[in-house]
Write a protein that holds these residues in place. Structure first.
Motif, short mmCIF file in Angstrom:
data_model
loop_
_atom_site.label_atom_id
_atom_site.label_comp_id
_atom_site.label_asym_id
_atom_site.label_seq_id
_atom_site.Cartn_x
_atom_site.Cartn_y
_atom_site.Cartn_z
N LEU A 1 0.81 -1.22 0.00
CA LEU A 1 0.00 0.00 0.00
C LEU A 1 0.84 1.27 0.00
O LEU A 1 0.58 2.22 -0.74
CB LEU A 1 -0.93 -0.01 1.22
N LEU A 2 1.88 1.30 0.84
CA LEU A 2 2.68 2.52 1.03
C LEU A 2 4.09 2.37 0.48
O LEU A 2 4.96 3.17 0.81
CB LEU A 2 2.74 2.86 2.53
N ALA A 3 4.32 1.39 -0.36
CA ALA A 3 5.68 1.06 -0.78
C ALA A 3 6.39 2.21 -1.46
O ALA A 3 7.60 2.41 -1.27
CB ALA A 3 5.66 -0.15 -1.71
N THR A 4 5.67 3.01 -2.25
CA THR A 4 6.34 4.07 -2.98
C THR A 4 6.65 5.28 -2.10
O THR A 4 7.38 6.18 -2.52
CB THR A 4 5.48 4.53 -4.18
N GLU A 5 6.10 5.30 -0.89
CA GLU A 5 6.35 6.41 0.03
C GLU A 5 7.34 6.05 1.13
O GLU A 5 7.79 6.94 1.86
CB GLU A 5 5.04 6.87 0.65
N LEU A 6 7.65 4.79 1.27
CA LEU A 6 8.56 4.34 2.31
C LEU A 6 9.76 3.67 1.65
O LEU A 6 9.68 2.51 1.22
CB LEU A 6 7.85 3.35 3.25
N PRO A 7 10.87 4.37 1.54
CA PRO A 7 12.04 3.80 0.85
C PRO A 7 12.48 2.47 1.42
O PRO A 7 13.06 1.64 0.70
CB PRO A 7 13.10 4.88 1.03
N ALA A 8 12.23 2.24 2.71
CA ALA A 8 12.63 0.97 3.31
C ALA A 8 11.89 -0.22 2.72
O ALA A 8 12.32 -1.37 2.90
CB ALA A 8 12.39 1.02 4.82
N ALA A 9 10.82 0.04 1.98
CA ALA A 9 10.09 -1.06 1.35
C ALA A 9 10.96 -1.81 0.36
O ALA A 9 10.75 -3.00 0.10
CB ALA A 9 8.83 -0.53 0.66
N ARG A 10 11.93 -1.12 -0.21
CA ARG A 10 12.80 -1.80 -1.19
C ARG A 10 13.49 -3.01 -0.57
O ARG A 10 13.61 -4.05 -1.21
CB ARG A 10 13.85 -0.82 -1.74
N ALA A 11 13.93 -2.86 0.67
CA ALA A 11 14.58 -3.99 1.34
C ALA A 11 13.61 -5.15 1.51
O ALA A 11 13.99 -6.32 1.37
CB ALA A 11 15.12 -3.56 2.70
N ALA A 12 12.34 -4.84 1.81
CA ALA A 12 11.34 -5.89 1.95
C ALA A 12 11.07 -6.58 0.62
O ALA A 12 10.94 -7.81 0.55
CB ALA A 12 10.05 -5.31 2.52
N HIS A 13 10.97 -5.80 -0.46
CA HIS A 13 10.77 -6.40 -1.78
C HIS A 13 11.95 -7.30 -2.15
O HIS A 13 11.77 -8.40 -2.68
CB HIS A 13 10.60 -5.30 -2.83
N ASP A 14 13.17 -6.84 -1.86
CA ASP A 14 14.34 -7.65 -2.16
C ASP A 14 14.34 -8.94 -1.34
O ASP A 14 14.71 -10.01 -1.84
CB ASP A 14 15.62 -6.87 -1.87
N ARG A 15 13.92 -8.84 -0.08
CA ARG A 15 13.89 -10.04 0.78
C ARG A 15 12.90 -11.06 0.23
O ARG A 15 13.20 -12.27 0.20
CB ARG A 15 13.49 -9.64 2.20
N VAL A 16 11.75 -10.60 -0.22
CA VAL A 16 10.76 -11.52 -0.78
C VAL A 16 11.26 -12.12 -2.08
O VAL A 16 11.12 -13.33 -2.32
CB VAL A 16 9.41 -10.80 -0.98
N ALA A 17 11.85 -11.31 -2.95
CA ALA A 17 12.36 -11.82 -4.21
C ALA A 17 13.43 -12.88 -3.98
O ALA A 17 13.44 -13.94 -4.64
CB ALA A 17 12.91 -10.68 -5.05
#
Length: 315
Positions: free
Chosen positions: A287-303
């Motif tokens: 939901l807020l991924a584009t507003e929270l730069p830390a989301a990138r780490a979460a996306h990388d962890r899932v990938a």
């Protein structure tokens, strides 16, 4: 650690629910307000193809959005369920996250627009989501997906539905799942007494009052709350389930139940990894991924977890 400044900015612009006051909005009004809490960027991660289609479900067609990566298939499949308390939400607010995971993990992402409560109470959402998993297993070739390599995932209520799909896959004859990705999942009830419900009840984006409201709309009656296909923490036996990656935010009422579920999975012999993102709030992944730069780490962890689960390793 303190709230991340970007998370604080989101909280500051979000209408607050006064302490002790119930949510009294009708579902349609709540859905309209929900659309104002997220922003889709003009530039989205590139994938080979995005296609809206529909698949057969237990009560009619289920809309799905299929993201296909670059390259030659068949690809592993990741069946994704959006959040929104089983009551609000759609495919759109997870567009950025689904594209990102598709591209970084090299998987076909099937995002499922399941039926919503209260028009369609429990078990409608759970039935639709498991039907989607079984459809991918039986019809993967139609979307360049390998039916032998399937994972499920979701955020919030979508995390609940992913955990339920994993339980159903174990109990009801498959398919075998390679991984369940549970992001801030709903697995228990607000009245279960967990500390995160006390400590972050108000003022941290997702409130206890909102969760209590969702629980007035999704179950058909109070007896449903004993059913592990509604609340997986009610399950007596968690053995034999797919391995899990559980991601959570520090400042989230749902934090503790996700971590508790992972601990119970490990006790049952199921590999389960937990990652807590300090300083973040609910909705950080999709939901807020584009507003929270830390989301990138979460996306990388899932990938990374998906590539590993499907035998591709890290890259």
């Amino acid at each position: 650690m303190p709230l991340h400044p970007d998370a604080q900015a989101i909280i500051d612009r979000t209408p607050a629910i006064e302490a002790g006051q119930p949510v009294v909005l009708d579902p349609q009004t709540m859905r309209e307000q929900f659309r104002t809490t997220w922003r889709l960027p003009d530039i989205l991660p590139a994938v080979h193809r995005v296609r809206d289609t529909a698949i057969p479900g237990p009560a009619g067609e289920i809309p799905v959005r299929v993201y296909t990566p670059e390259g030659a298939g068949p690809f592993p499949a990741f069946v994704w369920f959006h959040g929104g308390g089983w009551t609000i939400g759609s495919l759109d607010e997870n567009e950025y996250a689904c594209r990102t995971v598709c591209a970084r993990a090299g998987v076909v992402v099937v995002s499922v627009d399941y039926r919503l409560a209260p028009e369609n109470p429990y078990p409608a959402a759970a039935d639709d989501c498991f039907a989607a998993v079984r459809w991918v297993h039986g019809h993967g070739a139609e979307i360049s997906a390998d039916p032998g390599r399937i994972a499920v995932g979701g955020e919030s209520a979508g995390g609940n539905l992913a955990a339920v799909a994993a339980l159903k896959a174990r109990d009801l004859g498959g398919p075998r799942l390679s991984l369940q990705v549970l992001v801030s999942p709903v697995l228990g009830h607000p009245d279960d007494g967990r500390a995160s419900y006390r400590d972050y009840a108000e003022g941290y984006f997702l409130s206890r009052a909102s969760m209590e409201w969702f629980f007035t709309l999704y179950p058909r009656d109070p007896t449903n709350l004993r059913d592990p296909y509604l609340l997986p923490l009610r399950a007596d036996d968690l053995s034999g389930l797919a391995p899990a990656l559980v991601l959570g935010a520090e400042y989230d009422v749902l934090r503790d139940e996700g971590e508790e579920y992972a601990a119970r999975l490990r006790e049952a012999g199921v590999p389960a990894e937990v990652v807590r993102y300090d300083g973040l709030i609910h909705g950080f992944f999709g939901l807020l991924a584009t507003e929270l730069p830390a989301a990138r780490a979460a996306h990388d962890r899932v990938a990374t977890a998906l590539r590993t689960a499907f035998g591709g390793g890290d890259r």
